[in-house]
Motif scaffolding. Structure first.
Motif, PDB file in Angstrom:
ATOM      1  N   ASP A   1      -8.810  23.955   6.308  1.00 10.38           N
ATOM      2  CA  ASP A   1      -8.350  23.062   5.040  1.00 10.38           C
ATOM      3  C   ASP A   1      -9.542  22.092   4.596  1.00 10.38           C
ATOM      4  OD1 ASP A   1      -6.185  24.106   5.032  1.00 10.38           O
ATOM      5  OD2 ASP A   1      -5.234  22.755   6.710  1.00 10.38           O
ATOM      6  N   VAL A   2     -10.652  22.526   4.578  1.00  7.38           N
ATOM      7  CA  VAL A   2     -11.785  21.937   3.902  1.00  7.38           C
ATOM      8  C   VAL A   2     -11.877  22.433   2.515  1.00  7.38           C
ATOM      9  CG1 VAL A   2     -14.449  21.448   3.977  1.00  7.38           C
ATOM     10  CG2 VAL A   2     -13.347  21.699   6.137  1.00  7.38           C
ATOM     11  N   PRO A   3     -11.778  21.092   1.536  1.00  9.33           N
ATOM     12  CA  PRO A   3     -11.923  21.692   0.190  1.00  9.33           C
ATOM     13  C   PRO A   3     -13.375  21.633  -0.451  1.00  9.33           C
ATOM     14  CG  PRO A   3     -11.447  19.105   0.471  1.00  9.33           C
ATOM     15  CD  PRO A   3     -11.509  19.676   1.844  1.00  9.33           C
TER      16      PRO A   3
ATOM     17  N   ILE B   1     -18.963  31.774   7.504  1.00  3.71           N
ATOM     18  CA  ILE B   1     -19.188  30.412   7.755  1.00  3.71           C
ATOM     19  C   ILE B   1     -18.108  29.556   6.741  1.00  3.71           C
ATOM     20  CG2 ILE B   1     -20.538  28.323   7.228  1.00  3.71           C
ATOM     21  CD1 ILE B   1     -22.952  29.960   8.284  1.00  3.71           C
ATOM     22  N   ALA B   2     -18.136  29.936   5.302  1.00  2.00           N
ATOM     23  CA  ALA B   2     -17.229  29.022   4.316  1.00  2.00           C
ATOM     24  C   ALA B   2     -15.739  29.429   4.703  1.00  2.00           C
ATOM     25  CB  ALA B   2     -17.635  29.769   3.007  1.00  2.00           C
ATOM     26  N   HIS B   3     -15.266  30.666   5.342  1.00  2.00           N
ATOM     27  CA  HIS B   3     -14.060  31.029   5.383  1.00  2.00           C
ATOM     28  C   HIS B   3     -13.596  30.295   6.497  1.00  2.00           C
ATOM     29  CE1 HIS B   3     -10.590  33.664   5.207  1.00  2.00           C
ATOM     30  NE2 HIS B   3     -10.636  33.677   6.572  1.00  2.00           N
ATOM     31  N   CYS B   4     -14.417  30.121   7.397  1.00  2.85           N
ATOM     32  CA  CYS B   4     -13.941  29.306   8.840  1.00  2.85           C
ATOM     33  C   CYS B   4     -13.728  27.957   8.393  1.00  2.85           C
ATOM     34  CB  CYS B   4     -15.048  29.243   9.837  1.00  2.85           C
ATOM     35  SG  CYS B   4     -14.668  28.510  11.429  1.00  2.85           S
TER      36      CYS B   4
ATOM     37  N   GLY C   1     -11.970  32.689   0.214  1.00  2.00           N
ATOM     38  CA  GLY C   1     -10.725  32.866   0.559  1.00  2.00           C
ATOM     39  C   GLY C   1     -10.050  34.305   0.801  1.00  2.00           C
ATOM     40  N   ALA C   2     -11.145  35.072   0.691  1.00  6.25           N
ATOM     41  CA  ALA C   2     -11.087  36.529   0.986  1.00  6.25           C
ATOM     42  C   ALA C   2     -10.928  36.784   2.525  1.00  6.25           C
ATOM     43  CB  ALA C   2     -12.196  37.750   0.530  1.00  6.25           C
ATOM     44  N   THR C   3     -10.080  37.943   2.907  1.00  2.00           N
ATOM     45  CA  THR C   3     -10.145  38.020   4.563  1.00  2.00           C
ATOM     46  C   THR C   3     -10.539  39.375   4.670  1.00  2.00           C
ATOM     47  OG1 THR C   3      -7.830  36.926   4.482  1.00  2.00           O
ATOM     48  CG2 THR C   3      -8.478  38.188   6.318  1.00  2.00           C
ATOM     49  N   ILE C   4     -11.808  39.177   5.484  1.00  2.00           N
ATOM     50  CA  ILE C   4     -12.276  40.566   5.779  1.00  2.00           C
ATOM     51  C   ILE C   4     -12.578  40.673   7.366  1.00  2.00           C
ATOM     52  CG2 ILE C   4     -14.795  41.421   5.621  1.00  2.00           C
ATOM     53  CD1 ILE C   4     -15.465  39.612   3.159  1.00  2.00           C
ATOM     54  N   GLY C   5     -12.453  42.059   7.870  1.00  2.00           N
ATOM     55  CA  GLY C   5     -12.376  42.289   9.334  1.00  2.00           C
ATOM     56  C   GLY C   5     -13.723  42.445   9.819  1.00  2.00           C
TER      57      GLY C   5
ATOM     58  N   CYS D   1     -12.602  18.338  11.950  1.00  2.00           N
ATOM     59  CA  CYS D   1     -12.992  19.727  11.301  1.00  2.00           C
ATOM     60  C   CYS D   1     -14.380  19.980  11.658  1.00  2.00           C
ATOM     61  CB  CYS D   1     -13.064  19.614   9.650  1.00  2.00           C
ATOM     62  SG  CYS D   1     -11.256  19.183   8.953  1.00  2.00           S
ATOM     63  N   ALA D   2     -15.304  19.102  11.632  1.00  2.00           N
ATOM     64  CA  ALA D   2     -16.746  19.512  12.016  1.00  2.00           C
ATOM     65  C   ALA D   2     -16.738  19.865  13.564  1.00  2.00           C
ATOM     66  CB  ALA D   2     -17.561  18.225  11.767  1.00  2.00           C
ATOM     67  N   GLU D   3     -15.954  19.402  14.476  1.00  2.00           N
ATOM     68  CA  GLU D   3     -15.840  19.639  15.867  1.00  2.00           C
ATOM     69  C   GLU D   3     -15.331  21.085  16.007  1.00  2.00           C
ATOM     70  OE1 GLU D   3     -14.245  18.097  19.939  1.00  2.00           O
ATOM     71  OE2 GLU D   3     -14.106  16.748  18.335  1.00  2.00           O
ATOM     72  N   SER D   4     -14.148  21.374  15.200  1.00  2.00           N
ATOM     73  CA  SER D   4     -13.645  22.711  15.370  1.00  2.00           C
ATOM     74  C   SER D   4     -14.706  23.640  14.759  1.00  2.00           C
ATOM     75  CB  SER D   4     -12.246  22.808  14.370  1.00  2.00           C
ATOM     76  OG  SER D   4     -11.120  21.620  15.063  1.00  2.00           O
ATOM     77  N   PHE D   5     -15.376  23.509  13.972  1.00  2.00           N
ATOM     78  CA  PHE D   5     -15.999  24.442  13.178  1.00  2.00           C
ATOM     79  C   PHE D   5     -17.035  24.776  14.413  1.00  2.00           C
ATOM     80  CE2 PHE D   5     -20.263  25.384  11.220  1.00  2.00           C
ATOM     81  CZ  PHE D   5     -19.820  26.741  10.471  1.00  2.00           C
ATOM     82  N   ILE D   6     -17.721  23.588  14.849  1.00  2.00           N
ATOM     83  CA  ILE D   6     -18.920  23.892  15.869  1.00  2.00           C
ATOM     84  C   ILE D   6     -18.422  24.572  17.110  1.00  2.00           C
ATOM     85  CG2 ILE D   6     -20.518  22.715  17.523  1.00  2.00           C
ATOM     86  CD1 ILE D   6     -21.154  20.745  15.152  1.00  2.00           C
ATOM     87  N   ASP D   7     -16.943  24.263  17.382  1.00  2.00           N
ATOM     88  CA  ASP D   7     -16.467  25.227  18.336  1.00  2.00           C
ATOM     89  C   ASP D   7     -16.239  26.700  18.144  1.00  2.00           C
ATOM     90  OD1 ASP D   7     -16.246  22.872  19.948  1.00  2.00           O
ATOM     91  OD2 ASP D   7     -14.162  22.419  19.676  1.00  2.00           O
ATOM     92  N   SER D   8     -16.350  26.811  16.952  1.00  2.00           N
ATOM     93  CA  SER D   8     -15.980  28.463  16.295  1.00  2.00           C
ATOM     94  C   SER D   8     -17.323  29.253  16.362  1.00  2.00           C
ATOM     95  CB  SER D   8     -15.269  28.446  15.136  1.00  2.00           C
ATOM     96  OG  SER D   8     -16.171  28.021  14.146  1.00  2.00           O
TER      97      SER D   8
END
Length: 306
Positions: free
Chosen positions: A173-175, A165-168, A196-200, A115-122
């Protein structure tokens, strides 16, 4: 004073005995088999946001000098620190999650590392969408001197960055950790955005104090909202025990190019159509058509009762 301290010690021991008694605890910090599980830390979660912000916007969120000659080296060190903190705090969040009770700490840490690696990639993609928020804020505010001012000073942007950052992390699936991030931003800015909100793209919060955006809200592109706006739930579906049913859509859907002025409240799973304008101090519980403008009646249309 020494006598009083000595006299009070038995009382302190008795109180600590009660506080440590598992039988008397209604809410016990989750633990799994064995000890040594990582623990959640608000200071570490705040540092995660700080490091991610520094990496995306070098020079804006650091107190030290960062010349071009050392920028890459400093950012590399900070990225490693971010990775380590993410692994630790994501692991802690997973240990709190009941679904992971039977998993070993090794398995949890391996999953947290992914998860950490995926976040940094994003992070590059996150910066791209935040760039659109910055540009929209600057272009939409006559008082903004520069985009640099938006990044350094505007609480709406700070809250939006924390949300993104939190939404990512939530999508990974980070709790728990995503909610900690947005609640820290809520404390700092007075802006409450559920992860959890979705913002464009090109999202703007002007001024911002008192803004509330619920967990299942969906917001399109190029939306601007002002202080005191609530995108909330009108009512809750309850179960047989009269407790709210969780996880069902209950917050508004906001279309593209919508403006919502200060202190307006939009409740329930209603749809605000593209290009609509919601005036200030309104209570909206119905769908609004694309292009529709909702405003209060003029004061001279009311008759005085005095």
């Amino acid at each position: 004073m020494a006598e009083q301290t000595l006299t009070n010690r038995p009382s302190i021991d008795r109180v600590i005995g009660h506080l440590c008694s598992i039988d008397e605890m209604r809410h016990v910090c989750p633990t799994r088999a064995g000890e040594g599980d990582p623990l959640l830390s608000n200071s570490d979660v705040r540092r995660i946001v700080e490091l991610a912000s520094r990496l995306m916007f070098p020079g804006f969120f650091t107190e030290g000098d960062r010349g071009s000659s050392v920028m890459r080296a400093v950012m590399t060190l900070e990225c490693h620190e971010l990775y380590d903190l993410l692994v630790e705090q994501i692991s802690a969040g997973m240990c709190f999650d009941g679904d992971n009770c039977d998993r070993s700490l090794t398995v949890i840490r391996d999953r947290a590392a992914l998860c950490a690696e995926s976040f940094i990639d994003s992070l590059p993609a996150l910066r791209h969408i935040l760039d659109t928020d910055i540009d929209a804020t600057y272009l939409g505010d006559p008082a903004a001197v520069s985009t640099h001012e938006v990044i350094a000073c505007y609480p709406g942007f700070r809250a939006t960055m924390s949300y993104r950052i939190a939404h990512c992390l939530l999508k990974l699936d980070v709790p728990i950790v995503p909610r900690m991030i947005t609640e820290l931003a809520h404390s700092d800015t007075g802006i409450d955005i559920h992860p959890g909100a979705t913002i464009g793209e090109r999202f703007v919060i002007d001024h911002g104090t008192g803004v509330v955006i619920g967990a299942t809200a969906i917001i399109g592109d190029n939306v601007k909202i002002y202080q005191g706006v609530t995108l909330g739930a009108k009512s809750f579906v309850t179960d047989d025990s009269n407790n709210p049913v969780k996880g069902i859509p209950r917050h508004p859907i906001i279309g593209n190019n919508v403006v919502i002025y200060s202190n307006s409240t939009i409740l329930g799973r209603v749809t605000i159509g593209d290009n609509a304008i919601i005036g200030g101090n309104l209570w909206v519980t119905r769908d609004v058509e694309p292009g529709e403008k909702l405003i209060q009646a003029r004061a001279d249309n009311f008759r005085s009762t005095r």
